[in-house]
Design a protein around this motif. Structure first.
Motif, PDB file in Angstrom:
ATOM      1  N   ASP A 426       0.828  -1.202   0.000  1.00  0.00           N
ATOM      2  CA  ASP A 426       0.000   0.000   0.000  1.00  0.00           C
ATOM      3  C   ASP A 426       0.866   1.256   0.000  1.00  0.00           C
ATOM      4  N   LEU A 427       1.962   1.199   0.734  1.00  0.00           N
ATOM      5  CA  LEU A 427       2.862   2.357   0.796  1.00  0.00           C
ATOM      6  C   LEU A 427       3.605   2.562  -0.517  1.00  0.00           C
ATOM      7  N   THR A 428       4.049   1.482  -1.143  1.00  0.00           N
ATOM      8  CA  THR A 428       4.813   1.645  -2.388  1.00  0.00           C
ATOM      9  C   THR A 428       3.915   2.039  -3.549  1.00  0.00           C
ATOM     10  N   ARG A 429       2.734   1.440  -3.643  1.00  0.00           N
ATOM     11  CA  ARG A 429       1.863   1.759  -4.790  1.00  0.00           C
ATOM     12  C   ARG A 429       1.334   3.185  -4.725  1.00  0.00           C
ATOM     13  N   GLY A 431       3.178   5.682  -3.332  1.00  0.00           N
ATOM     14  CA  GLY A 431       4.319   6.588  -3.239  1.00  0.00           C
ATOM     15  C   GLY A 431       4.598   7.100  -1.844  1.00  0.00           C
ATOM     16  N   LYS A 432       4.067   6.437  -0.811  1.00  0.00           N
ATOM     17  CA  LYS A 432       4.231   6.888   0.566  1.00  0.00           C
ATOM     18  C   LYS A 432       5.282   6.086   1.341  1.00  0.00           C
ATOM     19  N   PHE A 433       6.018   5.240   0.668  1.00  0.00           N
ATOM     20  CA  PHE A 433       6.882   4.298   1.374  1.00  0.00           C
ATOM     21  C   PHE A 433       8.010   4.949   2.146  1.00  0.00           C
ATOM     22  N   LYS A 434       8.452   6.135   1.726  1.00  0.00           N
ATOM     23  CA  LYS A 434       9.580   6.758   2.434  1.00  0.00           C
ATOM     24  C   LYS A 434       9.185   7.315   3.797  1.00  0.00           C
ATOM     25  N   MET A 435       7.898   7.322   4.097  1.00  0.00           N
ATOM     26  CA  MET A 435       7.469   7.767   5.418  1.00  0.00           C
ATOM     27  C   MET A 435       7.920   6.814   6.523  1.00  0.00           C
ATOM     28  N   VAL A 436       8.298   5.579   6.165  1.00  0.00           N
ATOM     29  CA  VAL A 436       8.747   4.639   7.195  1.00  0.00           C
ATOM     30  C   VAL A 436      10.063   5.089   7.821  1.00  0.00           C
ATOM     31  N   ALA A 437      10.745   6.050   7.195  1.00  0.00           N
ATOM     32  CA  ALA A 437      11.978   6.595   7.786  1.00  0.00           C
ATOM     33  C   ALA A 437      11.705   7.224   9.140  1.00  0.00           C
ATOM     34  N   LYS A 452      15.083   4.092  -4.436  1.00  0.00           N
ATOM     35  CA  LYS A 452      15.301   2.796  -5.080  1.00  0.00           C
ATOM     36  C   LYS A 452      14.582   1.650  -4.364  1.00  0.00           C
ATOM     37  N   HIS A 453      14.165   1.878  -3.129  1.00  0.00           N
ATOM     38  CA  HIS A 453      13.505   0.815  -2.373  1.00  0.00           C
ATOM     39  C   HIS A 453      12.037   0.655  -2.745  1.00  0.00           C
ATOM     40  N   ARG A 454      11.578   1.446  -3.719  1.00  0.00           N
ATOM     41  CA  ARG A 454      10.215   1.268  -4.234  1.00  0.00           C
ATOM     42  C   ARG A 454      10.002  -0.175  -4.678  1.00  0.00           C
ATOM     43  N   TYR A 455      10.999  -0.738  -5.326  1.00  0.00           N
ATOM     44  CA  TYR A 455      10.989  -2.150  -5.701  1.00  0.00           C
ATOM     45  C   TYR A 455      12.233  -2.818  -5.132  1.00  0.00           C
ATOM     46  N   PHE A 456      12.144  -4.117  -4.904  1.00  0.00           N
ATOM     47  CA  PHE A 456      13.315  -4.880  -4.486  1.00  0.00           C
ATOM     48  C   PHE A 456      14.197  -5.162  -5.698  1.00  0.00           C
ATOM     49  N   PRO A 457      15.498  -5.325  -5.469  1.00  0.00           N
ATOM     50  CA  PRO A 457      16.375  -5.654  -6.596  1.00  0.00           C
ATOM     51  C   PRO A 457      16.128  -7.072  -7.096  1.00  0.00           C
ATOM     52  N   ILE A 458      16.357  -7.286  -8.367  1.00  0.00           N
ATOM     53  CA  ILE A 458      16.274  -8.644  -8.908  1.00  0.00           C
ATOM     54  C   ILE A 458      17.422  -9.460  -8.336  1.00  0.00           C
ATOM     55  N   PRO A 459      17.161 -10.656  -7.829  1.00  0.00           N
ATOM     56  CA  PRO A 459      18.226 -11.455  -7.205  1.00  0.00           C
ATOM     57  C   PRO A 459      19.432 -11.615  -8.125  1.00  0.00           C
ATOM     58  N   ASN A 460      20.593 -11.464  -7.561  1.00  0.00           N
ATOM     59  CA  ASN A 460      21.818 -11.504  -8.332  1.00  0.00           C
ATOM     60  C   ASN A 460      22.005 -12.835  -9.049  1.00  0.00           C
ATOM     61  N   ILE A 461      21.628 -13.929  -8.402  1.00  0.00           N
ATOM     62  CA  ILE A 461      21.796 -15.241  -9.010  1.00  0.00           C
ATOM     63  C   ILE A 461      20.972 -15.367 -10.282  1.00  0.00           C
TER      64      ILE A 461
END
Length: 476
Positions: A426-429, A431-437, A452-461
């Motif tokens: 709910d926070l990412t969709r 745009g409110k996710f940075k409020m968790v700071a 950049k934390h809006r989405y998780f990175p694609i796993p390196n493997i």
């Protein structure tokens, strides 16, 4: 054929199928398996397994530890999610990706091979519809978690089949929405068995996916269609939703869930052991890890008249009969999460099912989507007030502006769906996710969340083994 036997055959073929010419036989041939109705059922069962694999831990830990409701004890790297110090090598991120794509591949196997199986045509259509639902479900998880991801419409048959480039997240949503629309058309009104998808699960998830994708008109229409079908109803006592002894009664509200069992050899829900305080009595569970707790700020956000507040606590009685409260060093600045408890657990494995979609969620989807499409109409107010009434709260203040109403719905979602792997999205969709700071305590005095934390990175493997796959731009 049981799921275990099916998995054994897949493993056996993969291990033994090679010859002196070193021709690769790494993938089982479907011609050797899909020959009967029982094979089709076994393959579908196998496609459901990643649902419980996902939600047994990582499916909730990844989003919930990142949001503003709970936090982990700093152990085994889970604290990296809370302080946003993770990268593409984090194991939990890799597990999330792998469970989803394993489910997609198994659903694709069903969709490719079941059509040629000679069996009852009505049941065949339902099996295919369940596979479409599952593929849509897994892609929904991938889209909201990673953004742009590969769309795989065929099962992996050889090494070359693992090489797939990403598609834009808008295309991923369009693809999974089409899958869910197909499932809505062909699924039965009632699930065939516990943990299986039916019409309600498909149209409810469709409404949620459309809300995420920005199609608010259709999201509202589909959410209201499910509400007005009267197939489901809110449980009178919200606390009964999470009582494993009331599991079957809760099905009047729980539309689709990850089904767990504490019986030996089956998949139990052991996150209840994470929430149970260390050295706590068996009222929580018989094995307690004391690894996850609620934030004080979230606890204080509840009205004292809100019945859902009883799912949290500031103290507990330990195994020695001693009251442990906020003054005790073992609980200072921590809130006990009591949403998932099973005194009859098998060690840390409980009977608790994990709700993936329930009617209260659908009510709130209807309220938000309606407000975003046409403003806070009487229908939007009726939807949110149904949830508030069950919680013991008065109706929402009438006459709110569109923005104020939507904000109230998001807050209601936070209270109603807490610890159900929903809040972070709910926070990412929105745009409110940075409020968790700003959600801090003595254990986590800093949470440097970034864009950049809006989405998780694609796993390196995954990038190392797929030459066509590129890392999310923000994580390069």
């Amino acid at each position: 054929m049981t799921l275990k036997l099916f998995a054994f055959l897949v493993a056996a073929v993969a291990i033994s199928a090679c010859d002196l010419t070193e021709k690769p036989y790494s993938f089982v041939s479907p011609d050797q398996f899909f020959t009967s109705a029982s094979d089709a059922e076994a393959a579908l069962t196998a496609a459901y397994t990643p649902v419980t694999n996902l939600y047994s831990r990582v499916g909730t830990q990844l989003p919930d530890y990142s949001a503003d409701q709970c936090f982990p004890r700093a152990v085994v790297g889970r604290d990296q999610l809370t302080v946003f110090s993770y990268d593409a090598t984090m194991d939990l991120i890799g597990q999330y990706w792998q469970h989803c794509y394993q489910g997609i591949d198994r659903a694709n196997q069903v969709l490719e091979n079941v059509p040629r199986v000679v069996m009852d045509e009505t049941r065949k259509k339902q099996i295919l519809a369940e596979a479409y639902f599952l593929r849509g479900l897994f892609y929904f998880h991938l889209a909201k978690t990673f953004g742009d991801v590969p769309i795989k419409q065929e099962s992996t048959k050889d090494i070359a089949g693992t090489e797939t480039a990403k598609s834009p997240v808008a295309d991923v949503y369009a693809f999974l929405i089409k899958d869910l629309e197909t499932a809505v058309r062909d699924l039965p009104q009632m699930p065939r068995d516990r943990g299986r998808a039916a019409y309600g699960a498909a149209i409810g998830l469709l409404a949620k996916a459309q809300l995420y994708a920005g199609d608010h008109v259709k999201a509202a229409q589909n959410a209201q269609a499910l509400i007005q079908s009267n197939r489901y109803s809110l449980m009178p006592n919200v606390l009964d939703l999470y009582n494993p002894l009331r599991e079957d009664a809760a099905r009047v509200e729980v539309i689709f869930a990850a089904e767990f069992s504490s019986l030996s050899g089956l998949n139990g829900y052991d996150l209840l052991g994470f929430y149970a305080p260390a050295n706590s009595p068996p009222v929580f569970s018989k094995t307690a890890f004391g690894s996850a707790f609620g934030y004080h700020s979230f606890y204080r956000s509840f009205s004292n008249s809100d019945k859902r507040k009883a799912l949290l606590d500031t103290a507990y009685v330990n195994a020695q009969g001693r009251l442990i409260g906020q003054a005790d060093v073992t609980l200072r600045d921590r809130i006990i999460v009591k949403k998932f408890m099973d005194p009859n657990s098998n060690g840390a494995n409980g009977e608790n099912n994990f709700p993936i979609l329930r009617l209260a969620d659908v009510y709130l989807i209807a309220a938000e989507a309606e407000a975003r499409a046409t403003g806070p109409t009487p229908a939007a107010y009726a939807a949110i007030n149904a949830v508030r009434k069950r919680a013991g709260l008065p109706d929402l203040t009438p006459g709110l502006s569109k923005d104020a109403f939507i904000e109230a719905v998001l807050q209601e979602r936070s209270w109603e769906l807490c610890y159900e792997a929903d809040r972070w999205y709910d926070l990412t969709r929105t745009g409110k996710f940075k409020m968790v700071a700003n959600v801090l305590n003595s254990y986590y005095p800093s949470r440097p969340v970034q864009d950049k934390h809006r989405y998780f990175p694609i796993p390196n493997i995954e990038i190392l083994t797929n030459s066509k796959l590129e890392q999310n731009p923000a994580w390069k």
